[in-house]
Design an enzyme around this catalytic site. Structure first.
Site, short mmCIF file in Angstrom:
data_model
loop_
_atom_site.label_atom_id
_atom_site.label_comp_id
_atom_site.label_asym_id
_atom_site.label_seq_id
_atom_site.Cartn_x
_atom_site.Cartn_y
_atom_site.Cartn_z
N GLY A 15 30.85 42.06 44.44
CA GLY A 15 29.55 42.73 44.47
C GLY A 15 29.72 44.24 44.54
N ARG A 76 32.97 38.95 38.39
CA ARG A 76 33.66 37.87 39.09
C ARG A 76 34.44 37.11 38.02
NH1 ARG A 76 31.06 38.34 44.25
NH2 ARG A 76 28.92 39.00 43.95
N ASP A 107 36.14 40.57 50.57
CA ASP A 107 37.26 39.72 50.97
C ASP A 107 37.74 38.79 49.85
OD1 ASP A 107 35.05 38.17 51.16
OD2 ASP A 107 35.40 37.49 53.21
N THR A 130 31.70 46.93 50.43
CA THR A 130 30.64 45.91 50.51
C THR A 130 29.58 46.41 51.50
OG1 THR A 130 30.10 43.71 51.39
CG2 THR A 130 32.16 44.64 52.13
N ASP A 132 27.82 44.68 53.42
CA ASP A 132 27.63 43.80 54.60
C ASP A 132 28.39 44.22 55.85
OD1 ASP A 132 25.93 42.11 53.25
OD2 ASP A 132 27.56 40.89 52.45
N ASP A 134 31.21 43.32 56.77
CA ASP A 134 31.71 42.10 57.40
C ASP A 134 33.23 41.97 57.31
OD1 ASP A 134 31.76 41.82 54.68
OD2 ASP A 134 30.92 39.81 54.62
N ARG A 176 24.17 37.14 54.50
CA ARG A 176 24.23 35.67 54.56
C ARG A 176 25.04 35.21 55.75
NH1 ARG A 176 24.69 35.50 48.82
NH2 ARG A 176 22.59 35.15 48.10
P1 ATP Z 1 31.36 40.33 47.83
O1 ATP Z 1 31.55 40.82 49.25
O2 ATP Z 1 30.32 41.05 47.10
O3 ATP Z 1 31.23 38.82 47.71
P2 ATP Z 1 34.03 39.85 46.99
O4 ATP Z 1 35.17 40.73 46.63
O5 ATP Z 1 34.21 38.99 48.21
O6 ATP Z 1 32.73 40.73 47.08
P3 ATP Z 1 34.16 37.49 45.29
O7 ATP Z 1 33.25 37.07 44.18
O8 ATP Z 1 34.36 36.57 46.42
O9 ATP Z 1 33.66 38.93 45.72
O10 ATP Z 1 35.62 37.76 44.65
C1 ATP Z 1 35.78 38.62 43.54
C2 ATP Z 1 36.82 38.07 42.60
O11 ATP Z 1 38.08 37.97 43.28
C3 ATP Z 1 36.56 36.65 42.09
O12 ATP Z 1 35.68 36.63 41.01
C4 ATP Z 1 37.95 36.21 41.68
O13 ATP Z 1 38.29 36.70 40.43
C5 ATP Z 1 38.84 36.89 42.74
N1 ATP Z 1 39.16 35.92 43.78
C6 ATP Z 1 38.43 35.56 44.85
N2 ATP Z 1 39.03 34.59 45.57
C7 ATP Z 1 40.19 34.31 44.90
C8 ATP Z 1 41.25 33.40 45.12
N3 ATP Z 1 41.26 32.55 46.15
N4 ATP Z 1 42.27 33.41 44.23
C9 ATP Z 1 42.28 34.25 43.18
N5 ATP Z 1 41.30 35.12 42.93
C10 ATP Z 1 40.27 35.16 43.77
#
Ligand code: ATP
Length: 328
Positions: A15, A76, A107, A130, A132, A134, A176
């Site tokens: 995000g 993503r 994360d 992010t 949040d 968090d 969330r």
């Molecule tokens: P937000 O806080 O907005 O959710 P985020 O970085 O946590 O941000 P995610 O959609 O959870 O967003 O993860 C971003 C990208 O990181 C995913 O689309 C994927 O490509 C990669 N990713 C997440 N988890 C894994 C995993 N376990 N193994 C490999 N790649 C991952």
């Protein structure tokens, strides 16, 4: 992992949040300062897989510090969750002669970065972006301060209409799994009650508190609700419940939604992003990897990505106590 770093890739993933552009700018300019080459990866891990990579110089990032969103776009990527996808991503980085990666994201992005780093012995540093707040290991994430101010300003406006009509407003803010935005905007905007995912206030107590507010002569009431608040009821169900049980109240609902993610970053987020970008590059030059840059007690720190991902950033008891006292 001792590796000589000549070229760094920077990307934004997951995000978007205000301050990501300021962090990109800082990474690019820190590279220029330390005479490293820098490339930008578009669309997060998916762009890495597809080799959507461009050179970035100090001048390429002018006038982006004040912009919301991310000029490198975010995405993503399902493919990056597979070993085949990550292999393609590694090949792309090698093709561009990249020696290290800075990931600005949450994360999920850090989990992906950590797996990638371990599989290919590739240096990765994370910058927490992010709204949040968090993420464990940092007092603040990029975008959180801006989101707080955006939400608070809107809630102030809702208060104007609430008090003109003697209304009760339920305002849903993002969060969330985490109540940082709800709790802090709630305190900042003088909400009567704040509902968050970490604590279950209970519906009975909510009714008691609203009834008490009404009897004490308050002309309007605001309840700030995090998306994932622990009562398990969504903001519309909460409003229905209160309307049924306290018919004296004229109840309205407002869902703030994605506006909280956008907008020009606050000065706090711009400065934090600038500090985090410099720290990320300095960690790489110090041969560090699998770390997240954080800020603790106003000092820049390096936290193991593994801990940042595994642990939770907890809300302090002190701020919960303040919110209780303020709603008297
Ligand atoms: P937000 O806080 O907005 O959710 P985020 O970085 O946590 O941000 P995610 O959609 O959870 O967003 O993860 C971003 C990208 O990181 C995913 O689309 C994927 O490509 C990669 N990713 C997440 N988890 C894994 C995993 N376990 N193994 C490999 N790649 C991952």
């Amino acid at each position: 992992m001792k590796k000589f770093i000549r070229k760094v890739a920077v990307m934004t993933s997951g995000g978007d949040s205000p301050g990501m552009n300021a962090a990109i700018r800082s990474v690019v300019r820190s590279c220029a300062y330390y005479k490293l080459e820098c490339v930008g990866v578009y669309r997060g891990y998916q762009g890495m897989i597809e080799s959507d990579i461009v050179p970035m110089s100090a001048r390429d990032v002018h006038h982006i510090i004040q912009k919301g969103g991310t000029v490198l776009k975010s995405a993503r990527s399902k493919e990056f969750r597979t070993i085949e996808g990550r292999k393609k991503a590694y090949e792309s980085l090698k093709e561009h002669k990249v020696d290290a990666l800075v990931v600005i994201g949450g994360d999920g992005s850090f989990t992906g970065g950590m797996i990638f780093s371990q599989e290919f012995n590739f240096p990765v540093i994370g910058i927490p972006g992010t709204i949040d707040n968090d993420i464990f290991g940092t007092d603040y994430t990029l975008g959180y301060d801006t989101a707080l101010n955006t939400a608070m300003e809107v809630i102030d406006k809702i208060r104007d209409t609430a008090s003109s009509h003697n209304r009760l407003f339920f305002v849903e803010v993002m969060g969330r799994d985490s109540g940082f935005i709800a709790l802090n905007t709630g305190i900042g905007a003088g909400a009567e009650e704040i509902l968050i995912p970490e604590e279950n206030m209970g519906l009975e107590r909510l009714l008691e508190s609203l009834e008490k507010s009404r009897r004490s002569g308050k002309s309007s009431s605001l309840v700030v609700v995090a998306e994932g608040d622990k009562t398990g009821a969504n903001v519309f169900e909460l409003a229905d419940y209160v309307e049924k049980n306290l018919p004296q109240y004229d109840v309205r609902v407002s869902v703030l939604g994605h506006m909280q993610r956008g907008g020009s970053p606050s000065c706090f987020d711009r400065v934090l992003a600038s500090r985090m970008g410099v720290k990320a590059i300095e960690l790489l030059l110090d041969s560090q990897s699998n770390k997240m840059v954080g800020v603790q007690n106003n000092e820049m720190v390096a936290v193991d990505l593994e801990n940042a991902v595994k642990e939770h950033h907890k809300i302090s008891k002190e701020i919960l106590r303040i919110s209780d006292i303020m709603s008297v």
